[in-house]
Design a protein around this motif. Structure first.
Motif, PDB file in Angstrom:
ATOM      1  N   HIS A 146       1.331  -0.815  -0.099  1.00  0.00           N
ATOM      2  CA  HIS A 146       0.006  -0.192   0.436  1.00  0.00           C
ATOM      3  C   HIS A 146       0.872   1.003  -0.156  1.00  0.00           C
ATOM      4  N   ALA A 147       0.516   2.620  -0.921  1.00  0.00           N
ATOM      5  CA  ALA A 147       1.087   3.467  -0.345  1.00  0.00           C
ATOM      6  C   ALA A 147       0.476   4.424   0.091  1.00  0.00           C
ATOM      7  N   ILE A 148       0.399   5.381   0.953  1.00  0.00           N
ATOM      8  CA  ILE A 148       0.086   7.145   0.868  1.00  0.00           C
ATOM      9  C   ILE A 148       0.743   7.470   0.153  1.00  0.00           C
ATOM     10  N   MET A 149      -0.057   8.310  -0.290  1.00  0.00           N
ATOM     11  CA  MET A 149      -0.131   9.745  -0.910  1.00  0.00           C
ATOM     12  C   MET A 149      -0.410  10.811  -0.611  1.00  0.00           C
ATOM     13  N   GLY A 150       0.644  11.425  -1.521  1.00  0.00           N
ATOM     14  CA  GLY A 150      -0.005  12.915  -1.287  1.00  0.00           C
ATOM     15  C   GLY A 150       1.098  14.372  -0.881  1.00  0.00           C
ATOM     16  N   ILE A 153       6.408  -3.762   6.858  1.00  0.00           N
ATOM     17  CA  ILE A 153       7.494  -2.860   6.646  1.00  0.00           C
ATOM     18  C   ILE A 153       7.039  -1.930   6.376  1.00  0.00           C
ATOM     19  N   ILE A 154       7.558  -0.950   6.552  1.00  0.00           N
ATOM     20  CA  ILE A 154       6.945   1.260   6.864  1.00  0.00           C
ATOM     21  C   ILE A 154       8.043   1.374   6.163  1.00  0.00           C
ATOM     22  N   LEU A 155       8.003   1.848   4.561  1.00  0.00           N
ATOM     23  CA  LEU A 155       8.725   2.580   4.610  1.00  0.00           C
ATOM     24  C   LEU A 155       8.693   3.882   3.958  1.00  0.00           C
ATOM     25  N   ASP A 156       9.809   4.754   4.553  1.00  0.00           N
ATOM     26  CA  ASP A 156       9.183   6.764   4.763  1.00  0.00           C
ATOM     27  C   ASP A 156       9.782   7.246   2.681  1.00  0.00           C
ATOM     28  N   GLU A 157       9.537   6.915   2.198  1.00  0.00           N
ATOM     29  CA  GLU A 157       9.524   7.856   0.795  1.00  0.00           C
ATOM     30  C   GLU A 157      11.030   7.446   0.510  1.00  0.00           C
ATOM     31  N   PRO A 158      11.487   5.470  -0.102  1.00  0.00           N
ATOM     32  CA  PRO A 158      12.550   5.163  -0.474  1.00  0.00           C
ATOM     33  C   PRO A 158      13.166   5.424  -1.208  1.00  0.00           C
ATOM     34  N   THR A 159      12.553   6.179  -2.021  1.00  0.00           N
ATOM     35  CA  THR A 159      12.956   7.087  -3.528  1.00  0.00           C
ATOM     36  C   THR A 159      13.797   8.081  -3.126  1.00  0.00           C
ATOM     37  N   ASN A 160      13.590   8.768  -2.863  1.00  0.00           N
ATOM     38  CA  ASN A 160      13.517  10.500  -2.233  1.00  0.00           C
ATOM     39  C   ASN A 160      14.998  10.653  -2.929  1.00  0.00           C
ATOM     40  N   ILE A 220       6.281 -10.150   2.021  1.00  0.00           N
ATOM     41  CA  ILE A 220       6.633  -9.552   3.750  1.00  0.00           C
ATOM     42  C   ILE A 220       5.574  -8.096   2.994  1.00  0.00           C
ATOM     43  N   THR A 221       4.708  -7.577   3.909  1.00  0.00           N
ATOM     44  CA  THR A 221       3.592  -6.371   3.705  1.00  0.00           C
ATOM     45  C   THR A 221       4.413  -5.698   3.890  1.00  0.00           C
ATOM     46  N   ILE A 222       3.845  -4.485   3.500  1.00  0.00           N
ATOM     47  CA  ILE A 222       4.562  -3.200   2.793  1.00  0.00           C
ATOM     48  C   ILE A 222       4.196  -1.733   2.924  1.00  0.00           C
ATOM     49  N   LEU A 223       4.639  -1.262   3.779  1.00  0.00           N
ATOM     50  CA  LEU A 223       3.184   0.029   3.875  1.00  0.00           C
ATOM     51  C   LEU A 223       4.530   1.580   2.580  1.00  0.00           C
ATOM     52  N   ILE A 224       4.310   1.703   1.903  1.00  0.00           N
ATOM     53  CA  ILE A 224       4.965   2.782   1.430  1.00  0.00           C
ATOM     54  C   ILE A 224       4.799   4.695   1.770  1.00  0.00           C
ATOM     55  N   SER A 225       5.216   5.430   2.234  1.00  0.00           N
ATOM     56  CA  SER A 225       5.054   6.760   2.081  1.00  0.00           C
ATOM     57  C   SER A 225       5.582   7.118   0.294  1.00  0.00           C
ATOM     58  N   GLY A 281       0.825  14.708   6.016  1.00  0.00           N
ATOM     59  CA  GLY A 281      -0.004  14.182   7.092  1.00  0.00           C
ATOM     60  C   GLY A 281       0.652  12.321   6.934  1.00  0.00           C
ATOM     61  N   LYS A 282       1.860  12.839   5.674  1.00  0.00           N
ATOM     62  CA  LYS A 282       2.151  11.370   4.995  1.00  0.00           C
ATOM     63  C   LYS A 282       3.551  10.373   6.737  1.00  0.00           C
ATOM     64  N   SER A 283       4.159  10.997   6.815  1.00  0.00           N
ATOM     65  CA  SER A 283       4.933  11.225   7.520  1.00  0.00           C
ATOM     66  C   SER A 283       4.322  10.902   8.932  1.00  0.00           C
ATOM     67  N   THR A 284       3.375  12.418   9.549  1.00  0.00           N
ATOM     68  CA  THR A 284       2.764  11.730  10.842  1.00  0.00           C
ATOM     69  C   THR A 284       2.188  10.489  10.942  1.00  0.00           C
ATOM     70  N   THR A 285       1.678   9.924   9.623  1.00  0.00           N
ATOM     71  CA  THR A 285       0.314   8.538  10.110  1.00  0.00           C
ATOM     72  C   THR A 285       1.394   7.674  10.316  1.00  0.00           C
ATOM     73  N   ILE A 286       2.768   7.762   9.760  1.00  0.00           N
ATOM     74  CA  ILE A 286       4.256   6.352   9.848  1.00  0.00           C
ATOM     75  C   ILE A 286       4.057   6.927  11.055  1.00  0.00           C
TER      76      ILE A 286
END
Length: 209
Positions: A52-56, A174-181, A204-209, A61-66
């Motif tokens: 899943h990806a959190i986009m915006g 696993i939770i990745l906050d903007e891994p391609t930044n 592996i279940t993955i949540l990405i910002s 509020g993406k990083s706040t959610t994480i």
């Protein structure tokens, strides 16, 4: 009466299976800072094996959610459940099943990639440690650079090492906050392909910002 009882049991079983399949569940989550609402009533469900990806835009509020998922920020209202449990109950045990990379990977630059992971693995009580370190370096494509100091790594290599860190203790999520930044197009492509491999080959279940 018998039919009614059987129906209730089956209904309960189906509901229990659905709840157990949700690794992460967020309901009506809101947070305010000094009377300014940062998030307002968001909801999200993630099941095992999904990406899943959190986009915006920035500041949405993406990083706040994480950070709330990881118990680094307390929500003003709403509920967060990890693996079927509210994060306020059994928090430490629940968070042990998560790997997270927030903003950017941070390592001891004067130490090798392997040594950095061994230090982190000891903190997480990973066993057998050296074997697991070699394994995750192979997964992220850094087997040949395990003995290299992190200061010699490109940004893309550091990102991959950061992902190696997140999967070191065999997490379920696993939770990745903007891994391609900050990466060039080739580096972004490599990270995207790595994320897909983690999902397809290791479930592996993955949540990405």
């Amino acid at each position: 009466m018998f039919i009614s009882t059987v129906y209730k049991l089956l209904k309960y079983k189906v509901i229990s299976m659905i709840e157990k399949s949700n690794l992460l569940s967020i309901k009506n989550l809101s947070v305010s800072v000094v009377d300014k609402k940062i998030l307002n009533g968001i909801s999200l469900e993630i099941r095992k094996g999904e990406i899943h990806a959190i986009m915006g835009p920035n500041g949405s509020g993406k990083s706040t959610t994480i950070r709330m998922i990881l118990s680094l920020i307390k929500p003003t209202s709403g509920e967060i459940k990890l693996f079927g449990k509210a994060i306020t109950s059994g928090k430490n045990m629940t968070l042990n099943r998560i790997g997270a990379l927030i903003e950017k990977p941070d390592f001891y630059n004067y130490l090798s990639a392997k040594k950095n992971l061994e230090i982190l693995g000891k903190l997480s009580e990973v066993t057998p440690l050296k074997k697991r370190v070699d394994e995750v370096l192979g997964i992220v494509g850094l087997s040949d650079r395990g003995h290299s100091k992190v200061r010699t790594f490109s940004q893309g290599m550091k990102q991959r090492l950061g992902i190696a860190q997140t999967i070191l203790h065999n997490p379920d999520l696993i939770i990745l906050d903007e891994p391609t930044n900050g990466l060039d197009p080739q580096g972004q492509k490599e990270i995207r392909e790595l994320i897909l491999r983690l999902k397809e080959e290791r479930n592996i279940t993955i949540l990405i910002s």
